[in-house]
Scaffold this motif. Structure first.
Motif, PDB file in Angstrom:
ATOM      1  N   ASP A  36       0.835  -1.205   0.000  1.00 45.68           N
ATOM      2  CA  ASP A  36       0.000   0.000   0.000  1.00 45.68           C
ATOM      3  C   ASP A  36       0.872   1.259   0.000  1.00 45.68           C
ATOM      4  OD1 ASP A  36      -2.382  -1.394  -0.059  1.00 45.68           O
ATOM      5  OD2 ASP A  36      -2.633  -1.369   2.122  1.00 45.68           O
ATOM      6  N   GLN A  37       1.947   1.250   0.783  1.00 44.51           N
ATOM      7  CA  GLN A  37       2.864   2.391   0.787  1.00 44.51           C
ATOM      8  C   GLN A  37       3.526   2.540  -0.577  1.00 44.51           C
ATOM      9  OE1 GLN A  37       5.131   1.014   4.204  1.00 44.51           O
ATOM     10  NE2 GLN A  37       4.573   2.878   5.329  1.00 44.51           N
ATOM     11  N   GLU A  40       1.081   4.097  -2.960  1.00 42.84           N
ATOM     12  CA  GLU A  40       0.917   5.514  -2.648  1.00 42.84           C
ATOM     13  C   GLU A  40       2.092   6.324  -3.212  1.00 42.84           C
ATOM     14  OE1 GLU A  40       0.866   8.240   1.330  1.00 42.84           O
ATOM     15  OE2 GLU A  40      -0.284   6.376   1.378  1.00 42.84           O
ATOM     16  N   GLU A  43       1.625   6.649  -6.965  1.00 41.79           N
ATOM     17  CA  GLU A  43       0.597   7.651  -7.272  1.00 41.79           C
ATOM     18  C   GLU A  43       1.138   9.057  -7.076  1.00 41.79           C
ATOM     19  OE1 GLU A  43      -3.149   7.096  -5.287  1.00 41.79           O
ATOM     20  OE2 GLU A  43      -3.130   4.942  -5.714  1.00 41.79           O
ATOM     21  N   ARG A  44       1.912   9.257  -6.027  1.00 41.69           N
ATOM     22  CA  ARG A  44       2.416  10.589  -5.687  1.00 41.69           C
ATOM     23  C   ARG A  44       3.575  11.027  -6.585  1.00 41.69           C
ATOM     24  NH1 ARG A  44       3.906  10.701   0.155  1.00 41.69           N
ATOM     25  NH2 ARG A  44       1.662  10.500   0.358  1.00 41.69           N
TER      26      ARG A  44
END
Length: 61
Positions: A36-37, A40, A43-44
């Protein structure tokens, strides 16, 4: 779309495909973060592997 296994070399190695589970899992394991990290961060910061490596190191600490 599936990752083209015939498309290898520097251009392909310099990017991380967020849609390929095995690439996300490898990246997460390599940096000691959760998937999940890792998602993220993708995405960032986009899919540039060098940028993601640096961001993951900052995340860890």
């Amino acid at each position: 779309m599936a990752d083209n296994k015939q498309n290898v070399g520097e251009p392909d190695r310099s990017r991380l495909s967020g849609s390929e589970e095995y690439e996300v899992q490898y990246f997460a394991d390599k940096h000691g973060i959760t998937t999940d990290q890792a998602r993220e961060l993708i995405e960032r910061h986009g899919n540039d592997r060098a940028t993601l490596d640096a961001a993951a190191e900052r995340l860890r600490g």
